[in-house]
Design a protein around this motif. Structure first.
Motif, PDB file in Angstrom:
ATOM      1  N   ALA A  11       0.815  -1.217   0.000  1.00 53.08           N
ATOM      2  CA  ALA A  11       0.000   0.000   0.000  1.00 53.08           C
ATOM      3  C   ALA A  11       0.850   1.269   0.000  1.00 53.08           C
ATOM      4  O   ALA A  11       0.371   2.340   0.361  1.00 53.08           O
ATOM      5  N   LEU A  37       1.883   3.239  -2.359  1.00 51.17           N
ATOM      6  CA  LEU A  37       1.340   4.335  -3.177  1.00 51.17           C
ATOM      7  C   LEU A  37       0.168   5.012  -2.467  1.00 51.17           C
ATOM      8  O   LEU A  37       0.030   6.242  -2.513  1.00 51.17           O
ATOM      9  N   ASP A  38      -0.675   4.227  -1.807  1.00 53.97           N
ATOM     10  CA  ASP A  38      -1.790   4.803  -1.047  1.00 53.97           C
ATOM     11  C   ASP A  38      -1.272   5.644   0.111  1.00 53.97           C
ATOM     12  O   ASP A  38      -1.802   6.720   0.397  1.00 53.97           O
ATOM     13  N   LEU A  39      -0.237   5.153   0.788  1.00 51.91           N
ATOM     14  CA  LEU A  39       0.337   5.894   1.907  1.00 51.91           C
ATOM     15  C   LEU A  39       0.883   7.241   1.428  1.00 51.91           C
ATOM     16  O   LEU A  39       0.583   8.280   2.009  1.00 51.91           O
ATOM     17  N   ALA A  68       0.073   8.880  -1.205  1.00 55.93           N
ATOM     18  CA  ALA A  68      -1.007   9.712  -1.742  1.00 55.93           C
ATOM     19  C   ALA A  68      -1.696  10.529  -0.652  1.00 55.93           C
ATOM     20  O   ALA A  68      -2.343  11.527  -0.954  1.00 55.93           O
ATOM     21  N   THR A  69      -1.529  10.148   0.613  1.00 58.23           N
ATOM     22  CA  THR A  69      -2.152  10.915   1.699  1.00 58.23           C
ATOM     23  C   THR A  69      -1.510  12.285   1.872  1.00 58.23           C
ATOM     24  O   THR A  69      -2.116  13.166   2.475  1.00 58.23           O
ATOM     25  N   ASP A 117       1.040  11.904  -8.952  1.00 54.78           N
ATOM     26  CA  ASP A 117       0.613  10.540  -9.242  1.00 54.78           C
ATOM     27  C   ASP A 117       1.867   9.677  -9.289  1.00 54.78           C
ATOM     28  O   ASP A 117       2.475   9.497 -10.343  1.00 54.78           O
ATOM     29  N   ASP A 160       7.082  -1.448  -5.119  1.00 52.70           N
ATOM     30  CA  ASP A 160       6.435  -1.275  -3.822  1.00 52.70           C
ATOM     31  C   ASP A 160       7.378  -0.686  -2.768  1.00 52.70           C
ATOM     32  O   ASP A 160       7.174  -0.872  -1.570  1.00 52.70           O
ATOM     33  N   LEU A 180      -4.533   2.938   6.934  1.00 52.94           N
ATOM     34  CA  LEU A 180      -4.519   1.945   5.837  1.00 52.94           C
ATOM     35  C   LEU A 180      -4.607   0.529   6.375  1.00 52.94           C
ATOM     36  O   LEU A 180      -5.326  -0.304   5.825  1.00 52.94           O
TER      37      LEU A 180
END
Length: 173
Positions: A105, A107-109, A111-112, A117, A144, A169
């Protein structure tokens, strides 16, 4: 603990050992190459030779990183070039720390707090950007895994945001 609790974090954040970092400014990349210092030709491109890396941050700016034990030799080499070429090589090692962010995760982390992008950032490249309101340098080490370099004075703020986002997350929030 119920079955819905994650056993492993979605992302691990680890502070990397101290490194030698040099902020290199030079107008003539070809002259440096002629003296044996390979520099990437595109902004965001990165060259890795052994344990040393060079990331192009701007038209005339590179970030050179090497293990701490290679610092004296690297600084001596650049000091020798400074006597022959118009360049500036400033050690910024104590100013920054680097965090390794790894996991499915990541990329999600990121993105916060990062407006870019980062899924579009190729492995082996990097960029100067912001995380929340803090200037950072991100390099994509693997699909990753990223390295996030931040000024030491801002590190507690960035680390707290990463920890909070990581917990969210992991909890599926």
């Amino acid at each position: 603990m119920n079955d819905m609790t994650l056993q492993r974090p979605a992302v691990t954040v680890t502070e990397l050992p101290p490194a030698t970092r040099i902020s290199l400014r030079a107008a003539d990349r070809a002259a440096l190459a002629a003296h044996g210092l390979a520099l990437p030709d595109r902004i965001g491109a990165r060259i890795v030779e052994g344990e040393r890396s060079v990331l192009r941050l701007g038209p005339d700016e590179w970030l050179v990183e090497a293990p701490e034990e290679q610092g004296a030799a690297l600084k001596a080499r650049l000091a020798g070039l400074e006597t022959r070429l118009p360049l500036s090589a400033v050690e910024v090692s104590d100013r920054e720390i680097t965090l390794s962010l790894a996991g499915p995760a990541v990329l999600d982390l990121l993105a916060t707090g990062c407006p870019l992008d980062l899924a579009r950032l190729p492995v082996g490249t990097g960029t100067r950007t912001i995380f929340d309101t803090v200037q950072v340098v991100l390099t994509r080490e693997a699909e990753d895994r990223f390295h996030l370099t931040v000024w030491r004075s801002f590190a507690p703020h960035v680390r707290a945001l990463l920890d909070l986002a990581g917990r969210e997350l992991a909890a599926g929030l």
